[in-house]
Design an enzyme around this catalytic site. Structure first.
Site, short mmCIF file in Angstrom:
data_model
loop_
_atom_site.label_atom_id
_atom_site.label_comp_id
_atom_site.label_asym_id
_atom_site.label_seq_id
_atom_site.Cartn_x
_atom_site.Cartn_y
_atom_site.Cartn_z
N HIS A 6 -45.20 92.59 52.77
CA HIS A 6 -46.32 91.65 52.70
C HIS A 6 -45.90 90.20 52.90
CE1 HIS A 6 -49.78 94.15 51.54
NE2 HIS A 6 -48.90 94.91 50.93
N LYS A 62 -58.01 80.98 47.82
CA LYS A 62 -56.81 81.82 47.88
C LYS A 62 -55.79 81.25 46.91
CE LYS A 62 -56.80 81.22 52.31
NZ LYS A 62 -56.62 82.55 52.87
N ARG A 63 -54.72 81.97 46.70
CA ARG A 63 -53.67 81.48 45.82
C ARG A 63 -53.21 80.10 46.28
NH1 ARG A 63 -48.10 82.66 46.40
NH2 ARG A 63 -48.70 84.13 48.04
N LYS A 68 -50.06 77.92 52.36
CA LYS A 68 -51.47 78.16 52.65
C LYS A 68 -52.20 76.86 52.99
CE LYS A 68 -51.63 82.37 49.83
NZ LYS A 68 -52.00 83.37 50.84
N THR A 76 -56.84 88.64 53.61
CA THR A 76 -58.02 89.51 53.58
C THR A 76 -59.28 88.70 53.30
OG1 THR A 76 -57.56 90.05 51.27
CG2 THR A 76 -56.83 91.63 52.94
N LYS A 80 -63.33 89.08 54.66
CA LYS A 80 -64.52 89.08 53.80
C LYS A 80 -65.51 88.01 54.26
CE LYS A 80 -61.50 90.53 50.10
NZ LYS A 80 -60.56 89.98 49.11
#
Length: 807
Positions: free
Chosen positions: A356, A544-545, A550, A652, A656
């Protein structure tokens, strides 16, 4: 295919639970008692479904997948199970007779404290798909007393509070005291041969009990139930009555506390030696109990341990459960008397691994001394695995020290879990096409060179039923009206929706339902956080985290750019827009917590300037979780997926948002690449460097100051950060972007900034044409079927696990 039960039975079952467990009637019961009683009746249904499932499994003797993961982010269960069982309206009608709103009972349930981010949500989606598709499966994880943490924002700063989920969530856990197992830690071992067989003896070790709880997950329109078995750690030591009688209560409880702390908290902080030891114990506790369970069940059903690969597929989701490899070797050799070569062959045929991450700091390693002290027998087996493998490597690449160093399971006195997982597993997959190519050509290129047959790709997927049918009923109704209900079980049917891309009536419906969802979110946020957002503004979302790669910070830089423009020219023609963030930062990740603080102070500053807030607003959703996502995602119009290319394995949340009609604004990273291929460049907003360009810039020497000195916008943004927001400056973030360490701004926000702003203006221009924007939204919905978790599971089942469906 709804579960067959009458309204009378539902009413009788609820009344029985209320009377038996709470001693109250319908009219006297509290909401909490009603929630628990209703949930108990659903658990009873699931237990009956599981009993029937076990009968079929016994008759058909099918191979089963065992999915090991440190977290399963399942969210709430009452709503999900009622939808999957087709019983929502039946329960709603029964409760309505007593003036009880089913939605109020949903709100009584806490999100289960069993997961944190995308890894855990993926695992939960896969459990749902496995049950829906009738594949034999079982998940394994830990029964954490407390989840990661409850996030509380205090004066802009993230504060961690205990995530106390069990009082409301325990109703979904079925204790299995008949399946308790034992796990050993510490001490030392001796090896002897008796009658030609190896005998291993343990000395001065500590034995901890693993108490299992079954969390049952229903499939949609399916009688199959997936069991998620959660292990709780318990002390087996007898109570120290002598110390207790003498008043030394701490000593009397010490051994019990030492054992029980193993499953106390999800992801305990590991920036100190005690935290590292606890994490290692957690991971071994999970795999030891789970592998013992798997082997015991196999022996009971089939007798011969050598047939394990024919009946069991053990899947490692990321490297956290990688110790299942030496643990299975230990059980096969020490408990069942197999030789090394035979045991290794069984492990290799049984275990598969999903990677991952490609980030070096996230590829898990354990110090040799820590493993030796904590897991002495596992240490011996890991050393032997590496010794034998290195002998093979040295024969293939004589005197090639670089090759040996790359492939070795040991480097700098650490065991490398990713290398172990690749070596031992028969399959290694990435989670998006781009990610899988990076694994093969870069991260694990030397492994790919000698064992290319192991490497494959399975792009991640989501439970589209939960994220549309449950979370966005208005969109689900429109889909049912236009293309029928087959999309519910077969997401590829969503492609039929594309024939309406020029149908003005359908486009108007899309715009209308999005507006209604935005109003719902605005009302929910007002109730949850007392935050006002205008549903007439554009909702631009990044959830998100919180991690530097990110690049929530890049989004913030854009917001500051827009803020600066409005400060200089309040009459600037700007589309009214609201930026919504939701994220948790690891407790010890100071930089990430500073970014959260910056977001909150920008929000506070804007609130002090009503004329700016009309055009630009910023909101941070406190304690973001699955339930928050179910409210937020259907209302969002822009989905920020802006990680530095080559760093995000898949993602993911992008899927969504896409299936709910939000347009992706992102880099060519992870699954964004496949989203782009599916919808076409005209229906997605792509900016920034490619993964190849990122690598080239990194090799040539990235210097953020060069980009800063060439951009008046970046200069003004940095000046604003120094000046601050709502009275607080952010010099630490300035230092991170310009001066900190050997490479400032290591995820290259400045390098992508100019193109990010350019594409933002393109997106903004499109948004001003509502019909055209709605058409793009429709195309995204219609092409989202390939990102269903059902598709992912079919690929795993066919190509990696080799499963058959239950008949």
């Amino acid at each position: 295919m709804a579960y067959a039960i009458s309204s009378k039975e539902i009413k009788r079952n609820i009344e029985e639970k209320l009377n038996r467990y709470f001693g109250v009637s319908f009219k006297d019961a509290s909401k909490d008692q009603l929630y628990k009683a209703v949930s108990m009746t659903v658990v009873d249904i699931l237990l009956e479904e599981k009993r029937q499932f076990n009968i079929k499994m016994k008759e058909q003797k099918l191979k089963r997948v065992y999915y090991l993961c440190m977290e399963f982010l399942v969210g709430r269960s009452l709503k999900n199970n009622l939808y999957n069982l087709g019983l929502v309206e039946d329960y709603r009608k029964v409760l309505a007779n007593y003036d009880i709103n089913l939605e109020d009972l949903y709100e009584m349930e806490p999100d289960a404290g069993l997961g944190n981010g995308g890894l855990g949500r993926l695992a939960a989606c896969f459990m749902d798909s496995l049950a829906t598709l009738n594949y034999p499966a079982m998940g394994f994880s830990l029964r954490y007393d407390y989840g990661l943490f409850k996030q509380k924002i205090v004066d802009g700063w993230q504060t961690e509070m205990p995530d106390i989920w069990l009082p409301g969530g325990e109703v979904w856990l079925v204790p299995r005291s008949d399946r308790v197992l034992k796990v050993r830690f510490g001490g030392w071992v001796t090896e002897n041969f008796e009658d030609g067989k190896l005998k291993v003896e343990y000395h001065d070790d500590t034995v901890v009990e693993a108490m299992p709880y079954d969390f049952l997950i229903s499939g949609a329109d399916s009688s199959t139930v997936t069991t998620l078995r959660l292990w709780q750690s318990r002390s087996i030591s007898t109570f120290d009555m002598k110390s207790f009688s003498q008043g030394d209560y701490a000593k009397a409880m010490a051994k019990a506390s030492e054992a029980e702390v193993i499953t106390k908290v999800l992801y305990p902080s590991d920036d100190h030696s005690q935290g590292k030891t606890l994490r290692l114990k957690q991971q071994y506790f999970l795999v030891s109990a789970s592998i013992q369970n798997i082997v015991n069940d196999h022996i009971k059903r089939y007798g011969d341990i050598r047939t394990l690969p024919d009946k069991a597929a053990i899947h490692i989701n990321d490297t956290h459960p990688a110790l299942c490899i030496p643990e299975l070797m230990r059980i096969l050799m020490d408990d069942h008397g197999l030789g090394w070569d035979e045991a290794w062959e069984i492990v290799n045929k049984t275990v598969a691994y999903t990677n991952h991450t490609v980030m070096a700091e996230a590829l898990e390693t354990w110090h040799l001394d820590l493993v030796l002290r904590t897991l002495p027998r596992i240490y011996q087996i890991l050393q032997e695995i590496n010794k034998r493998f290195m002998e093979q490597v040295w024969k293939k690449y004589p005197n090639n020290w670089d090759k040996a160093a790359s492939l070795s399971l040991i480097m700098d006195n650490h065991f490398r879990m990713a290398n172990l997982s690749i070596l031992a597993g028969h399959s290694v997959n990435g989670v998006s096409n781009l990610h899988s190519e990076i694994i093969k050509k870069d991260t694990f290129k030397d492994f790919y060179e000698i064992m290319p047959e192991k490497f494959t790709n399975v792009t991640n997927g989501i439970t589209h039923r939960r994220w549309v049918y449950q979370s966005n009923p208005r969109l689900a109704a429109l889909l049912d009206e236009t293309i029928g209900h087959d999309w519910y079980k077969d997401a590829s049917c969503l492609k039929q929706f594309r024939k309406y891309e020029n149908d003005n009536q359908v486009l108007e419906r899309l715009l209308s339902l999005k507006e209604e969802n935005k109003v719902d979110l605005s009302n929910w946020l007002k109730k949850k956080q007392n935050v006002d957002i205008d549903p007439k503004t554009r909702f631009d979302t990044q959830v998100k985290r919180l991690h530097a790669y990110k690049r929530q910070l890049l989004n913030v830089l854009k917001i500051i750019e827009l803020y600066n423009i409005l400060v200089e020219n309040p009459n600037y023609d700007m589309t009214p827009q609201t930026y919504i963030f939701g994220a948790k930062a690891a407790p010890g990740y100071y930089h990430a917590k500073e970014v959260i603080e910056l977001i909150n102070y920008i929000s506070k500053d804007i609130s002090m300037h009503p004329e700016i807030k009309k055009k630009l607003n910023v909101v941070f959703i406190e304690d973001y979780c699955v339930t928050s996502a179910e409210k937020l995602i259907p209302a969002s119009e822009i989905s920020e997926q802006i990680s530095l290319a080559g760093k995000e394995a898949s993602g993911t949340s992008n899927m969504k948002f896409m299936i709910n009609g939000a347009l992706t604004f992102g880099t060519l990273d992870g699954a964004n690449v496949e989203i782009c291929d599916a919808v076409g460049r005209d229906n997605i907003y792509i900016f920034g460097m490619t993964a190849k360009e990122v690598n080239n810039l990194w090799r040539s020497g990235y210097n953020s100051l060069q980009f800063y000195n060439q951009s008046s916008s970046l200069m003004k943004i940095i000046d604003r950060l120094k000046k601050g927001f709502a009275g607080k400056n952010f010099d630490n973030i300035v230092n991170y972007l310009l001066y900190l360490g050997p490479v400032a701004d290591q995820y290259m926000c400045f390098a992508d900034f100019e193109n990010y702003i350019h594409v933002y203006h393109m997106m903004d221009n499109d948004y001003r044409n509502p019909k055209e924007f709605a058409r793009k939204s429709l195309i995204n919905i219609s092409e989202a079927g390939i990102f269903a978790g059902d598709r992912s599971i079919e690929e795993y089942a066919k190509n990696i696990w080799h499963l058959e469906k239950i008949k």
